[in-house]
Write an enzyme that holds these catalytic residues in place. Structure first.
Site, PDB file in Angstrom:
ATOM      1  N   GLY A 145      25.064  24.973  71.516  1.00 47.10           N
ATOM      2  CA  GLY A 145      24.613  24.093  70.447  1.00 47.10           C
ATOM      3  C   GLY A 145      24.545  22.638  70.884  1.00 47.10           C
ATOM      4  O   GLY A 145      23.606  21.910  70.531  1.00 47.10           O
ATOM      5  N   LYS A 151      23.384  41.138  64.532  1.00 49.34           N
ATOM      6  CA  LYS A 151      22.179  40.402  64.926  1.00 49.34           C
ATOM      7  C   LYS A 151      20.923  41.121  64.438  1.00 49.34           C
ATOM      8  O   LYS A 151      19.959  40.479  64.013  1.00 49.34           O
ATOM      9  CB  LYS A 151      22.154  40.224  66.450  1.00 49.34           C
ATOM     10  CG  LYS A 151      23.288  39.332  66.958  1.00 49.34           C
ATOM     11  CD  LYS A 151      23.194  39.043  68.432  1.00 49.34           C
ATOM     12  CE  LYS A 151      24.311  38.093  68.859  1.00 49.34           C
ATOM     13  NZ  LYS A 151      24.209  37.656  70.250  1.00 49.34           N
ATOM     14  N   ARG A 201      31.149  20.748  60.614  1.00 52.61           N
ATOM     15  CA  ARG A 201      32.330  20.944  59.771  1.00 52.61           C
ATOM     16  C   ARG A 201      33.203  19.695  59.777  1.00 52.61           C
ATOM     17  O   ARG A 201      33.292  18.987  60.784  1.00 52.61           O
ATOM     18  CB  ARG A 201      33.181  22.102  60.300  1.00 52.61           C
ATOM     19  CG  ARG A 201      32.572  23.476  60.152  1.00 52.61           C
ATOM     20  CD  ARG A 201      33.495  24.480  60.825  1.00 52.61           C
ATOM     21  NE  ARG A 201      32.977  25.838  60.744  1.00 52.61           N
ATOM     22  CZ  ARG A 201      33.253  26.673  59.740  1.00 52.61           C
ATOM     23  NH1 ARG A 201      34.048  26.271  58.749  1.00 52.61           N
ATOM     24  NH2 ARG A 201      32.759  27.888  59.718  1.00 52.61           N
ATOM     25  N   ARG A 232      18.066  39.711  61.802  1.00 48.28           N
ATOM     26  CA  ARG A 232      16.621  39.802  62.078  1.00 48.28           C
ATOM     27  C   ARG A 232      15.889  40.456  60.908  1.00 48.28           C
ATOM     28  O   ARG A 232      14.853  39.965  60.454  1.00 48.28           O
ATOM     29  CB  ARG A 232      16.374  40.635  63.336  1.00 48.28           C
ATOM     30  CG  ARG A 232      16.401  39.860  64.618  1.00 48.28           C
ATOM     31  CD  ARG A 232      15.694  40.677  65.695  1.00 48.28           C
ATOM     32  NE  ARG A 232      15.858  40.078  67.008  1.00 48.28           N
ATOM     33  CZ  ARG A 232      15.189  40.472  68.072  1.00 48.28           C
ATOM     34  NH1 ARG A 232      14.323  41.471  67.982  1.00 48.28           N
ATOM     35  NH2 ARG A 232      15.373  39.903  69.251  1.00 48.28           N
ATOM     36  N   ALA A 272      26.500  22.531  66.703  1.00 48.40           N
ATOM     37  CA  ALA A 272      26.223  21.533  67.754  1.00 48.40           C
ATOM     38  C   ALA A 272      27.433  21.160  68.597  1.00 48.40           C
ATOM     39  O   ALA A 272      27.277  20.516  69.635  1.00 48.40           O
ATOM     40  CB  ALA A 272      25.633  20.266  67.128  1.00 48.40           C
ATOM     41  N   THR A 273      28.645  21.555  68.187  1.00 47.65           N
ATOM     42  CA  THR A 273      29.810  21.254  69.019  1.00 47.65           C
ATOM     43  C   THR A 273      30.128  22.405  69.978  1.00 47.65           C
ATOM     44  O   THR A 273      30.994  22.272  70.834  1.00 47.65           O
ATOM     45  CB  THR A 273      31.062  20.948  68.167  1.00 47.65           C
ATOM     46  OG1 THR A 273      31.327  22.070  67.317  1.00 47.65           O
ATOM     47  CG2 THR A 273      30.849  19.704  67.335  1.00 47.65           C
TER      48      THR A 273
END
Length: 310
Positions: free
Chosen positions: A17, A135, A36, A139, A12-13
Site C-alpha cells: 500500500g 478473494k 486508521r 470478485r 497505505a501503511t
C-alpha cells in the site's frame, strides 16, 4: 492531456500500500489515503504517513468498518485501490456497497495482488482453510454489482520465497544444501512490490485493463526451482547438494501443519508443483499481459534481487 484520476489507497501503511501511494504521487495522481486512527500513534506507520503527507498525499481518517468515513473518502476520488492484508479480504464488502451506492468510481482495484484465485488449484488440499475463497467471493460481489474493476495478478512478491530460495525455515539462500520440490521444472513468477505498484498505477486509467485481470509475468522473473538454484550456484561459485522432496511428501508435511504455519509450503506447492502461476495462457477476453502493455516500465529482475543477497 487527459486529467489523471484521483486515487484513494486503502492500506497505505502496509508494504504494498505504501508503494502504491508513493507511485501514485510519483505518476502525478492526486492521491488520498484512508488511514486508521491507530496508525498515527504507531512509530513506523506514522513515519510513513508523514512522508506521504509531505509528498502531497491527503490523509483521511477512517477504516473499512466505518461507513461514514468510507463514503466521505470515496466521494473525493475516481479510483479506489485496496491493499489490505489477505485476512482482511472480506472487510472490503462495506467498501463495495458504498462504491455501488455512490456510483461515481471509474475503477476499483480490490486487494488481490497474488496468484489469480480463479486459476489457483491448491484448493484441492483438505487443509480446512481455503486461502483463495475470500478473494473469489469479493470478485463475484464486484462483478455482480456491476462495478468497473481491474484485478492485479502479480503472483509472488520477491520478499516471500526468494530470500530463502524457496527453502522453508531459512532466512537467507542456502550455501551448502538445497531442497528441490517435485521435479524442479515448474515455473513461478516473482515481482518486486514497487514494480507491482508501478504496473498497477499505470493500469488504472487504461481502457485496455477495464474489467480485466492484469497478469504480471516479466520475462526476467519467471523461473523454475532448478533454474533458481543454478543461477544462485553461478553467483556464489559453488555447487549445492540437492535434496529431493516429491509431491506426496510435501503434501504430507502441509497436511501435518495448520495454516498459516504451513503457508510457505502451500505457496511452494501451488507455484512450483501445481504451476498456478504459469500453467495457463492469458485469455484476451478476461485478461491482459501487463508487462506487454507497459514495456516502458523498468522492473527488478530475479537475478538483480539475488545479487543483493550474495
Amino acid at each position: 492531456m487527459e486529467e489523471k484520476s484521483k486515487i484513494l489507497i486503502i492500506g497505505a501503511t502496509g508494504f504494498l500500500g505504501y508503494n502504491l501511494a508513493e507511485t501514485s504521487l510519483k505518476f502525478g495522481h492526486p492521491t488520498f489515503a484512508l488511514v486508521r486512527d491507530s496508525a498515527f500513534s504507531d512509530p513506523i506507520k506514522s513515519q510513513k504517513l508523514q512522508f506521504l503527507s509531505h509528498a502531497g498525499a491527503t490523509l483521511l481518517k477512517g477504516s473499512l468498518q466505518d461507513e461514514a468515513s468510507i463514503v466521505d473518502a470515496v466521494k473525493l476520488v475516481d479510483v479506489v485501490i485496496c491493499a489490505v492484508s489477505s485476512k482482511q479480504t472480506l472487510d472490503q464488502k462495506l467498501l463495495i456497497r458504498v462504491i455501488k451506492q455512490l456510483g461515481t468510481i471509474k475503477r476499483f482495484v480490490p486487494s488481490e495482488f497474488g496468484s489469480d484465485p480463479i486459476k489457483a488449484r491448491v484448493t484441492e488440499l483438505d487443509d480446512g482453510y481455503n486461502f483463495y475463497a475470500p478473494k473469489i467471493e469479493i470478485r463475484r460481489l464486484v462483478e455482480a454489482e456491476g462495478i468497473p474493476y481491474t484485478y492485479i495478478s502479480c503472483n509472488f512478491f520477491m520478499k516471500v520465497l526468494l530470500p530463502s530460495l524457496a527453502q522453508p525455515g531459512l532466512e537467507a539462500p542456502p550455501r551448502d544444501k538445497v531442497t528441490i520440490f517435485g521435479d524442479g521444472n515448474t515455473k513461478a513468477v516473482f515481482m518486486k512490490e514497487s514494480d507491482v505498484a508501478a504496473f498497477t498505477i499505470s493500469a488504472v486509467d487504461d481502457p485496455r485493463t477495464l474489467n480485466k485481470v492484469v497478469y504480471l509475468r516479466p520475462p526476467g522473473n519467471v523461473y523454475s526451482l532448478n533454474e533458481l538454484v543454478e543461477m544462485w550456484e553461478t553467483k556464489i561459485g559453488k555447487k549445492l547438494e540437492k535434496l529431493h522432496v516429491l509431491e506426496e511428501e510435501l503434501l504430507t508435511k502441509i497436511n501435518g501443519t495448520s495454516f498459516p504455519s504451513n503457508s510457505k509450503m502451500l505457496f511452494i506447492y501451488s507455484a512450483f508443483i501445481k504451476g498456478d502461476h504459469t500453467y495457463f495462457d492469458i485469455e484476451s477476453s478476461s485478461g491482459v499481459n501487463g508487462t506487454e502493455l507497459y514495456p516502458q516500465l523498468k522492473y527488478t529482475t530475479v537475478s538483480e534481487f539475488l545479487d543483493t543477497l550474495i
